[in-house]
Each structure stands twice: as structure tokens, then as C-alpha cells.
Design a protein around this motif. Structure first.
Motif, PDB file in Angstrom:
ATOM      1  N   TRP A   4       0.825  -1.197   0.000  1.00 33.82           N
ATOM      2  CA  TRP A   4       0.000   0.000   0.000  1.00 33.82           C
ATOM      3  C   TRP A   4       0.866   1.256   0.000  1.00 33.82           C
ATOM      4  CZ3 TRP A   4      -0.181   3.676   3.990  1.00 33.82           C
ATOM      5  CH2 TRP A   4      -1.135   4.680   3.823  1.00 33.82           C
ATOM      6  N   ALA A   5       1.886   1.285   0.876  1.00 33.97           N
ATOM      7  CA  ALA A   5       2.769   2.450   0.949  1.00 33.97           C
ATOM      8  C   ALA A   5       3.545   2.629  -0.346  1.00 33.97           C
ATOM      9  CB  ALA A   5       3.736   2.296   2.131  1.00 33.97           C
ATOM     10  N   HIS A   6       3.951   1.526  -0.960  1.00 31.50           N
ATOM     11  CA  HIS A   6       4.678   1.602  -2.230  1.00 31.50           C
ATOM     12  C   HIS A   6       3.808   2.271  -3.295  1.00 31.50           C
ATOM     13  CE1 HIS A   6       7.916   0.404  -4.880  1.00 31.50           C
ATOM     14  NE2 HIS A   6       7.044  -0.088  -5.755  1.00 31.50           N
ATOM     15  N   ALA A   7       2.531   1.888  -3.363  1.00 23.84           N
ATOM     16  CA  ALA A   7       1.619   2.497  -4.333  1.00 23.84           C
ATOM     17  C   ALA A   7       1.419   3.981  -4.040  1.00 23.84           C
ATOM     18  CB  ALA A   7       0.283   1.767  -4.306  1.00 23.84           C
ATOM     19  N   ARG A   8       1.315   4.342  -2.760  1.00 21.54           N
ATOM     20  CA  ARG A   8       1.143   5.757  -2.414  1.00 21.54           C
ATOM     21  C   ARG A   8       2.373   6.569  -2.770  1.00 21.54           C
ATOM     22  NH1 ARG A   8      -2.900   7.779  -2.842  1.00 21.54           N
ATOM     23  NH2 ARG A   8      -2.258   9.513  -1.504  1.00 21.54           N
ATOM     24  N   SER A  20       7.564  11.826   4.246  1.00 20.64           N
ATOM     25  CA  SER A  20       7.874  11.570   5.655  1.00 20.64           C
ATOM     26  C   SER A  20       6.615  11.252   6.448  1.00 20.64           C
ATOM     27  CB  SER A  20       8.584  12.783   6.265  1.00 20.64           C
ATOM     28  OG  SER A  20       9.830  13.014   5.625  1.00 20.64           O
ATOM     29  N   ALA A  21       5.507  11.956   6.139  1.00 20.65           N
ATOM     30  CA  ALA A  21       4.244  11.683   6.824  1.00 20.65           C
ATOM     31  C   ALA A  21       3.762  10.279   6.521  1.00 20.65           C
ATOM     32  CB  ALA A  21       3.190  12.712   6.415  1.00 20.65           C
ATOM     33  N   LEU A  22       3.934   9.838   5.273  1.00 17.80           N
ATOM     34  CA  LEU A  22       3.542   8.484   4.906  1.00 17.80           C
ATOM     35  C   LEU A  22       4.378   7.462   5.665  1.00 17.80           C
ATOM     36  CD1 LEU A  22       1.829   6.613   3.121  1.00 17.80           C
ATOM     37  CD2 LEU A  22       3.639   6.748   1.406  1.00 17.80           C
ATOM     38  N   GLU A  23       5.678   7.729   5.795  1.00 19.65           N
ATOM     39  CA  GLU A  23       6.539   6.836   6.559  1.00 19.65           C
ATOM     40  C   GLU A  23       6.072   6.746   8.011  1.00 19.65           C
ATOM     41  OE1 GLU A  23       9.951   5.347   5.963  1.00 19.65           O
ATOM     42  OE2 GLU A  23       9.218   5.248   3.906  1.00 19.65           O
ATOM     43  N   TYR A 196      16.183   0.591  11.644  1.00 18.86           N
ATOM     44  CA  TYR A 196      14.908  -0.069  11.375  1.00 18.86           C
ATOM     45  C   TYR A 196      14.304   0.490  10.083  1.00 18.86           C
ATOM     46  CZ  TYR A 196      13.069   4.162  13.671  1.00 18.86           C
ATOM     47  OH  TYR A 196      12.789   5.459  14.021  1.00 18.86           O
ATOM     48  N   ARG A 197      13.876  -0.419   9.225  1.00 18.95           N
ATOM     49  CA  ARG A 197      13.282  -0.025   7.951  1.00 18.95           C
ATOM     50  C   ARG A 197      11.777   0.101   8.103  1.00 18.95           C
ATOM     51  NH1 ARG A 197      10.729  -1.708   3.540  1.00 18.95           N
ATOM     52  NH2 ARG A 197      10.402  -3.802   4.362  1.00 18.95           N
ATOM     53  N   VAL A 198      11.269   1.289   7.839  1.00 18.24           N
ATOM     54  CA  VAL A 198       9.826   1.503   7.880  1.00 18.24           C
ATOM     55  C   VAL A 198       9.221   1.105   6.544  1.00 18.24           C
ATOM     56  CG1 VAL A 198       7.979   3.173   8.204  1.00 18.24           C
ATOM     57  CG2 VAL A 198      10.047   3.311   9.604  1.00 18.24           C
ATOM     58  N   HIS A 199       9.688   1.758   5.469  1.00 16.87           N
ATOM     59  CA  HIS A 199       9.265   1.353   4.125  1.00 16.87           C
ATOM     60  C   HIS A 199      10.394   1.613   3.147  1.00 16.87           C
ATOM     61  CE1 HIS A 199       7.027   0.475   0.573  1.00 16.87           C
ATOM     62  NE2 HIS A 199       7.158   1.703   0.133  1.00 16.87           N
ATOM     63  N   LEU A 294      11.790   4.673  -4.257  1.00 16.91           N
ATOM     64  CA  LEU A 294      10.633   3.896  -4.680  1.00 16.91           C
ATOM     65  C   LEU A 294      11.017   2.523  -5.157  1.00 16.91           C
ATOM     66  CD1 LEU A 294       8.574   6.583  -6.613  1.00 16.91           C
ATOM     67  CD2 LEU A 294       8.403   5.908  -4.248  1.00 16.91           C
ATOM     68  N   THR A 295      12.313   2.296  -5.404  1.00 13.77           N
ATOM     69  CA  THR A 295      12.755   0.975  -5.847  1.00 13.77           C
ATOM     70  C   THR A 295      13.200   0.114  -4.681  1.00 13.77           C
ATOM     71  OG1 THR A 295      15.041   1.678  -6.176  1.00 13.77           O
ATOM     72  CG2 THR A 295      13.517   1.920  -8.050  1.00 13.77           C
ATOM     73  N   ALA A 296      13.023   0.591  -3.441  1.00 19.68           N
ATOM     74  CA  ALA A 296      13.407  -0.184  -2.263  1.00 19.68           C
ATOM     75  C   ALA A 296      12.597  -1.470  -2.238  1.00 19.68           C
ATOM     76  CB  ALA A 296      13.150   0.619  -0.990  1.00 19.68           C
TER      77      ALA A 296
END
Length: 304
Positions: A4-8, A20-23, A196-199, A294-296
Motif C-alpha cells: 500500500w505504501a509503495h503504491a502511495r 515523511s508523513a507516509l513513513e 529499522y526499515r519503515v518502508h 521507490l525501488t526499495a
């Protein structure tokens, strides 16, 4: 959540504060997901406190124990916890229950004399409250892909955790050295940084700050549990009130024991270079070969 976050992010592009807010949103959602077992246990305690009938054939504490067993089985069957992680959760059960049996006999806190599924004065659902901490930590390791800079030698943390656990017992007869142990934890782990990886990005935090934050969350959960009459401290016998803030020191020390137990399954690893770390700038992105956040990598949905 990652998908979902990737699409956003694809829709937003690199929009600074919006990214940053999305993260932050993803971080909060993943923290809630990691707390699933603990949140459901608190819900069971509150439900039993307010809605379980007093005249039921099955004692309230026994009903809580059986419900907790069902909850744990469902966590395994739905693969929200793996069999490997269950080993850690089992250790939390043993370590926590042994402490509960001793502490109740010493009068540190008390449970209602209710039901038959108990060891001495301790109902068996108490072990699941410690298991909730273990469940949160093992799920956090996996969901946030935790990595550590300057993690101490395992024998050092193991010896310190043993001393912390022993002090929970020995302070009833010997001098209480918990604050010296807090200082030792700060000395041993003061330079350790958690990644820590959030997204799309990896963030950093001193491990001891993480200990304080989780200890504070446990203190809040402890207040909810005592309000639900899961157990009571002697000072609450005449009426419920907030648990003393001094308990934060105990929960901070418990975090060291908890992390040592989790490290038995998830050995602390150094930072992964796959994802740029926030604050490291363009150089970090070049070193990872991943200039576009975005390629993460996107984790499997099973990992949150």
C-alpha cells in the motif's frame, strides 16, 4: 502495508514532508501490527473484567487462560508467528512464570484466588502477558528488519541479563542494585544504534532510547491490566490508582532480558546496505546502488 505504501509513494513522488508523513503512518501501523498479541491479551483482560459473569461455571482466570491458549494457537496457525519464534515466546513464558511464582509468594503483587489452572497463587494466563512482550519483539525484528551498529558481545549481554534477572529475586534479602544495573546497561549499550526499515528508508535510533519507549508502553499496558484486576499491587488493595513510575526502571531492565532472549532466534546483524539510511544523504544512496527510494524492496505481506 508495504505494498500500500509503495503504491502511495508512486502516486506522490518525492514530495518531502508528504513522504515523511507516509513513513510515519506506516511506522504506526506496523507498530500496532507487531503489538497484535499484546493488544488482544489486554482486550481479553478488559472483557473478562467487565463482561464475564461472576456466577459462571468456569472461573474467570481459567477462562482467560484457555482464551490465551486459543489466541496463541491461532497466531501459529495463521503464521503470524513462526514455530522458530515460538521458541522465544516459550522462553518468555518460563522466565515470566518463575518470576511470578516467586514474586507473589514474596507479596510483591497478588492475583485473585480464582480457578484451578494455576501454579501456587499464579494463574497460568500470567505467562501469556510475558509472552506478549516476546511476541512483540520477535515480530518487530522481522517487520522492521532490525539491524544494529556496535552490538556488544553476546556473552557480555547474557551475563548482564543474568545479573538483572537475579536481582529481581535477590533484592528481597540483599541490597537492591537495580540502578547500578541500569547504569551498566547504559554503559554496555550506550553506543549501540538500531537501524529499522519503515518502508522506503531506514531510520536510526539509540537502542537505549528504544528500551525507554517500549518500557513506557509496558507501563501503560500494566496500568490497563491492573485496572482490569488481572493482578494488584499492595498499594492498590484499597482502590486502584496508577502504577508508580518507579516501575519504569524494572521494565527498562526487563528489556535487556527480553532482547537477549530474542537474540537467541534473531542474532543481531550489522546494518543492511540495501536501503538508504535517513540522514546519510546522497553518499549512502550511491553506496547502496538504490538512488530511487521507490525501488526499495517490498517485503512479503506476511512480514507486514
Amino acid at each position: 502495508m508495504d505494498r500500500w505504501a509503495h503504491a502511495r509513494l508512486r502516486a506522490l513522488g518525492d514530495r518531502g514532508w508528504r513522504t515523511s508523513a507516509l513513513e510515519l503512518v506506516v511506522f504506526v501501523l506496523k507498530q500496532a501490527w507487531a503489538c497484535l498479541f499484546g493488544a488482544l491479551m489486554l482486550a481479553l483482560l478488559l472483557a473478562a473484567r467487565f463482561w464475564y459473569p461472576d456466577d459462571a461455571a468456569l472461573a474467570r482466570d481459567d477462562a482467560l487462560t484457555l482464551a490465551a491458549v486459543v489466541l496463541q494457537v491461532l497466531m501459529l496457525l495463521t503464521r503470524l508467528e513462526t514455530a522458530r519464534e515460538m521458541r522465544v515466546v516459550g522462553l518468555f513464558h518460563v522466565v515470566g512464570t518463575v518470576m511470578e511464582v516467586f514474586k507473589t509468594s514474596a507479596g510483591s503483587w497478588a492475583y485473585a484466588a480464582d480457578g484451578v489452572l494455576r501454579i501456587g497463587d499464579v494463574p497460568l494466563y500470567s505467562g501469556f502477558m510475558y509472552a506478549a512482550v516476546g511476541s512483540y519483539l520477535v515480530r518487530t525484528f522481522r517487520i522492521f528488519d532490525l539491524r544494529f551498529d556496535r552490538w556488544p558481545r553476546r556473552r557480555v549481554t547474557a551475563l548482564l541479563a543474568t545479573a538483572v534477572y537475579a536481582n529481581f529475586f535477590t533484592h528481597h534479602w540483599l541490597p537492591d542494585v537495580r540502578w547500578a544495573l541500569v547504569a551498566a546497561v547504559l554503559l554496555v549499550l550506550g553506543r549501540t544504534v538500531m537501524h529499522y526499515r519503515v518502508h522506503a528508508r531506514t531510520w536510526r535510533m539509540p537502542v537505549v532510547v528504544g528500551f525507554v519507549l517500549v518500557a513506557s508502553a509496558i507501563w501503560v499496558a500494566e496500568n490497563v491490566a491492573t485496572y482490569a484486576d488481572a493482578w494488584l499491587y499492595p498499594s492498590q488493595a484499597d482502590g486502584w490508582h496508577l502504577v508508580s513510575l518507579s516501575k519504569l526502571g524494572s521494565w527498562f531492565l526487563l528489556m535487556l532480558i527480553s532482547v537477549v532472549l530474542v537474540a537467541w532466534v534473531y542474532r543481531p546483524q550489522p546494518p543492511d546496505a540495501r536501503v538508504p539510511t535517513v540522514g546519510s544523504g546522497r553518499r549512502a544512496a550511491e553506496e547502496t546502488g538504490d538512488r530511487d527510494p521507490l525501488t526499495a524492496p517490498v517485503l512479503d505481506a506476511h512480514d507486514g
